[in-house]
Design a protein around this motif. Structure first.
Motif, short mmCIF file in Angstrom:
data_model
loop_
_atom_site.label_atom_id
_atom_site.label_comp_id
_atom_site.label_asym_id
_atom_site.label_seq_id
_atom_site.Cartn_x
_atom_site.Cartn_y
_atom_site.Cartn_z
N ARG A 150 11.55 2.22 -1.23
CA ARG A 150 10.09 2.86 -0.43
C ARG A 150 9.49 1.39 -0.17
N GLU A 151 8.25 1.56 0.82
CA GLU A 151 7.43 0.85 1.31
C GLU A 151 6.11 1.65 0.79
N GLY A 152 5.58 0.29 0.19
CA GLY A 152 4.32 0.45 -0.85
C GLY A 152 3.13 0.36 -0.12
N PRO A 153 1.75 0.08 -0.72
CA PRO A 153 0.64 -0.38 -0.13
C PRO A 153 0.68 -1.54 -0.41
N GLN A 154 -0.55 -2.03 0.80
CA GLN A 154 -0.51 -3.65 0.98
C GLN A 154 1.13 -4.76 0.18
N GLY A 155 1.91 -4.50 1.24
CA GLY A 155 2.97 -4.89 0.97
C GLY A 155 3.94 -5.09 0.04
N SER A 156 3.74 -4.06 -0.91
CA SER A 156 4.71 -3.90 -1.82
C SER A 156 5.85 -3.21 -1.19
#
Length: 294
Positions: A150-156
């Motif tokens: 999954r796409e995490g916050p702040q490019g993670s």
């Protein structure tokens, strides 16, 4: 010394204070608010339960602040009590966390996972995995298609941990400026590849599992798993379940360091107890992602 005095002292001194007073340092990169990793030389202690508990990930040792004092060298409970009492009033340094605590009530693990988008070519998590970590696009696409990322916050990126039934229990969080594990999530295993494979390669991080899969050109007979940098009771149960498969072949593909060797010994013990085949697969560099990028 009575029970009330012991409980009173236990409430005044946290494990972090005892460790910092003894010269241990917080490994911020490897810590979360719920599990703070302390290091001294090659030794590691994880502080949990808001400082009231601890465990050594490299041994079975765990307990409260008094057992920690004994673990650090106190000779018996009386000396441990005295050591803890000496730390009353000492305030350890607060870790400078890289992201603020959320004041909102957390949704369930499943809801939070479903709320996030899957990585796609050009997205922040995709670029982090392919450009910064060097993973081939076909490996990332395979993981996305298997609903593992999954796409995490702040490019993670988030990499799912699941139980033997496939239910998500939590996720590893990795990014350019952050690493951790899902708040209120449970570490079990990240599982990439053939789910009922006989050959099971055990790594310490989801990115390492995918990196090894890339190096081996995603062997069709292999399940690549990650323990998420720890060895929880649920992870241990999951590993023992995998070892009981017919013709199971456990491959300890942990890091090329002391901690990796200790985890490899645990894998070997599980394999021996289950009469399963065992091998040690060691990266040339520190871990498989480093090998992939060489």
């Amino acid at each position: 010394m009575n029970k009330r005095a012991i409980e009173d002292l236990r409430g005044k001194v946290g494990c972090g204070a005892l460790l910092e007073k003894d010269g241990w340092k917080v490994d911020l990169k490897e810590s979360t608010r719920r599990a703070i990793k302390y290091r001294r030389d090659t030794n590691i202690i994880i502080v949990i339960h808001q400082g009231r508990g601890w465990f050594d990930p490299l041994s079975p040792a765990k307990g409260d602040v008094f057992s920690l004092a004994e673990h650090l060298g106190a000779d018996g409970f009386v000396e441990a009590y005295d050591r803890v009492a000496d730390v009353v009033g000492f305030v350890p340094c607060a870790p400078a966390w890289q992201r603020p605590a959320s004041p909102k009530a957390l949704a369930s693990i499943v809801k939070r996972w479903r709320h996030r988008f899957r990585p796609r070519p050009g997205s922040p998590a995709w670029l982090y995995l392919t450009a910064e970590r060097g993973l081939p696009a076909n490996i990332v696409m395979h993981a996305v298609a298997s609903d593992l990322l999954r796409e995490g916050p702040q490019g993670s990126m988030w990499a799912a941990h699941s139980d033997s039934a496939g239910a998500i229990t939590g996720w590893e969080e990795r990014g350019p400026a952050w690493r951790g594990f899902a708040t209120d999530g449970g570490k079990e295993l990240f599982r990439f590849g053939l789910q009922d494979a006989e050959r099971i390669c055990i790594t310490e991080a989801a990115i390492d599992a995918m990196s090894l899969a890339a190096i081996e050109v995603a062997r069709a007979d292999t399940l690549y798993v990650s323990t998420g940098g720890g060895w929880s009771p649920a992870t241990d149960v999951a590993m023992r379940r995998l070892a009981k498969r017919a013709n199971a072949w456990l491959v300890a593909a942990t890091d090329n360091n002391r901690q990796g060797d200790i985890y490899a010994d645990r894998v070997r013990t599980i394999a021996v107890e289950a009469s399963a085949r065992y091998d040690r697969l060691r990266p040339c560099a520190g871990d498989w992602n480093e090998d992939l990028r060489i």
